[in-house]
Design a protein around this motif. Structure first.
Motif, PDB file in Angstrom:
ATOM      1  N   ASP A  77      51.565 -25.561  34.683  1.00  0.00           N
ATOM      2  CA  ASP A  77      51.322 -24.838  33.453  1.00  0.00           C
ATOM      3  C   ASP A  77      49.799 -24.475  32.985  1.00  0.00           C
ATOM      4  O   ASP A  77      49.680 -23.662  32.379  1.00  0.00           O
ATOM      5  CB  ASP A  77      52.128 -25.377  32.015  1.00  0.00           C
ATOM      6  CG  ASP A  77      52.992 -24.059  31.538  1.00  0.00           C
ATOM      7  OD1 ASP A  77      53.530 -23.189  32.310  1.00  0.00           O
ATOM      8  OD2 ASP A  77      52.908 -24.136  30.054  1.00  0.00           O
ATOM      9  N   ASN A 115      53.017 -18.540  38.805  1.00  0.00           N
ATOM     10  CA  ASN A 115      52.977 -18.460  37.199  1.00  0.00           C
ATOM     11  C   ASN A 115      54.580 -19.041  36.951  1.00  0.00           C
ATOM     12  O   ASN A 115      54.985 -19.408  36.120  1.00  0.00           O
ATOM     13  CB  ASN A 115      52.756 -17.102  36.814  1.00  0.00           C
ATOM     14  CG  ASN A 115      52.914 -17.237  35.270  1.00  0.00           C
ATOM     15  OD1 ASN A 115      52.246 -17.742  34.459  1.00  0.00           O
ATOM     16  ND2 ASN A 115      53.827 -16.328  34.870  1.00  0.00           N
ATOM     17  N   ARG A 116      55.672 -18.590  38.031  1.00  0.00           N
ATOM     18  CA  ARG A 116      57.091 -19.000  37.646  1.00  0.00           C
ATOM     19  C   ARG A 116      57.097 -20.336  37.722  1.00  0.00           C
ATOM     20  O   ARG A 116      58.431 -20.745  37.090  1.00  0.00           O
ATOM     21  CB  ARG A 116      57.818 -18.220  38.991  1.00  0.00           C
ATOM     22  CG  ARG A 116      57.651 -16.753  39.037  1.00  0.00           C
ATOM     23  CD  ARG A 116      58.111 -16.163  40.263  1.00  0.00           C
ATOM     24  NE  ARG A 116      57.627 -16.869  41.598  1.00  0.00           N
ATOM     25  CZ  ARG A 116      58.017 -16.791  42.873  1.00  0.00           C
ATOM     26  NH1 ARG A 116      59.014 -15.993  43.098  1.00  0.00           N
ATOM     27  NH2 ARG A 116      57.489 -17.402  43.697  1.00  0.00           N
ATOM     28  N   ASP A 119      56.746 -21.515  34.110  1.00  0.00           N
ATOM     29  CA  ASP A 119      57.879 -21.378  33.270  1.00  0.00           C
ATOM     30  C   ASP A 119      59.239 -21.821  33.399  1.00  0.00           C
ATOM     31  O   ASP A 119      60.079 -21.915  32.460  1.00  0.00           O
ATOM     32  CB  ASP A 119      57.919 -19.599  33.563  1.00  0.00           C
ATOM     33  CG  ASP A 119      56.803 -18.754  32.956  1.00  0.00           C
ATOM     34  OD1 ASP A 119      55.925 -19.595  32.293  1.00  0.00           O
ATOM     35  OD2 ASP A 119      56.666 -17.576  33.392  1.00  0.00           O
ATOM     36  N   THR A 123      61.174 -24.269  30.703  1.00  0.00           N
ATOM     37  CA  THR A 123      62.605 -23.683  30.143  1.00  0.00           C
ATOM     38  C   THR A 123      63.384 -24.740  30.221  1.00  0.00           C
ATOM     39  O   THR A 123      64.232 -25.150  29.443  1.00  0.00           O
ATOM     40  CB  THR A 123      62.607 -22.381  30.455  1.00  0.00           C
ATOM     41  OG1 THR A 123      61.585 -21.675  30.482  1.00  0.00           O
ATOM     42  CG2 THR A 123      64.011 -21.803  29.945  1.00  0.00           C
TER      43      THR A 123
END
Length: 239
Positions: A77, A115-116, A119, A123
């Motif tokens: 992150d 970036n995925r 995320d 989550t």
């Protein structure tokens, strides 16, 4: 970096287009976090059932596994730091923020793929109910504020030597976390970590390919860069 060394990277732009950029995956063919998480577009009851299933699976996951997972997620992150780091390297920087230069295209596309990871893991951890999200969010902010001092000195030889080892470390960490999740009875988390590990392996292959090319065109400078990076040790960004 001396102009003649910058020119080495300028001379490799065509090679990057032919040998590096094809290893990227088109957005339409890429996995996205939503494919591995509860679907919020479903009716509330169905979505709630999916969330309950997600929360039930990691209920027995050992705390030690969660600590590693949190470390992996925080590392992922802090992506703004890593893009900034690559964009500062002489000879490959993205001078406009949207440059068509193949080196710049790689850096932006690599960032988009990476970036995925944060995320997805963030989550998952949020929905799991097993961790203190406020503490995690504070840690991410501290990490990005602190930056990353790995003494690369705007030198792409050093930068790519570092990234080849660092991506290897990320691949190993996510792969091991996938194995631990599977052993603990959470096949979905295992798939999540395995999917991220596969990305890291592909990125490792890219940086190894770059180092192999640099060894071919400028072996002395490349060997010196590898030696320098190894002497400094490969420190994961979220250490």
């Amino acid at each position: 970096m001396p102009p003649e060394k910058v020119e080495v990277f300028n001379s490799l732009e065509s090679w990057v287009s032919q040998r590096v950029l094809p290893l990227l995956k088109p957005v339409e063919l890429s996995w996205q976090p939503q494919k591995l998480l509860p679907d919020p577009s479903l009716p509330w009851d169905e979505f709630k059932d999916q969330v309950k299933e997600l929360r039930d699976r990691p209920a027995e996951l050992p705390d030690e596994n969660l600590v590693v997972l949190v470390g992996d997620m925080i590392t992922e992150d802090a992506l703004p730091t890593y893009q900034s780091f690559l964009d500062e390297l002489d000879g490959v920087r993205d001078v406009t923020g949207s440059s068509p230069n193949p080196w710049a295209v790689w850096i932006r596309s690599w960032t988009a793929e990476e970036n995925r990871h944060g995320d997805l893991l963030k989550t998952y951890l949020y929905l799991s109910g097993r961790v203190d999200m406020l503490m995690i969010e504070n840690a991410i902010q501290y990490l990005i504020e602190a930056g990353m001092d790995i003494q690369i000195e705007n030198n792409p030889y050093l930068g790519f030597a570092y990234t080849s080892f660092q991506e290897r470390a990320a691949f190993i960490s996510h792969g091991n976390t996938a194995r631990l999740a599977k052993e603990s009875g959470d096949p979905v988390l295992a798939r999540i970590c395995g999917t991220i590990a596969a990305d890291e392996k592909r990125h490792e292959n890219v940086y190894n390919r770059i180092i192999e090319k640099l060894l071919e065109v400028d072996p002395t400078e490349t060997i010196l860069a590898i030696v320098d990076v190894m002497h400094k040790n490969i420190t994961m960004p979220a250490h």
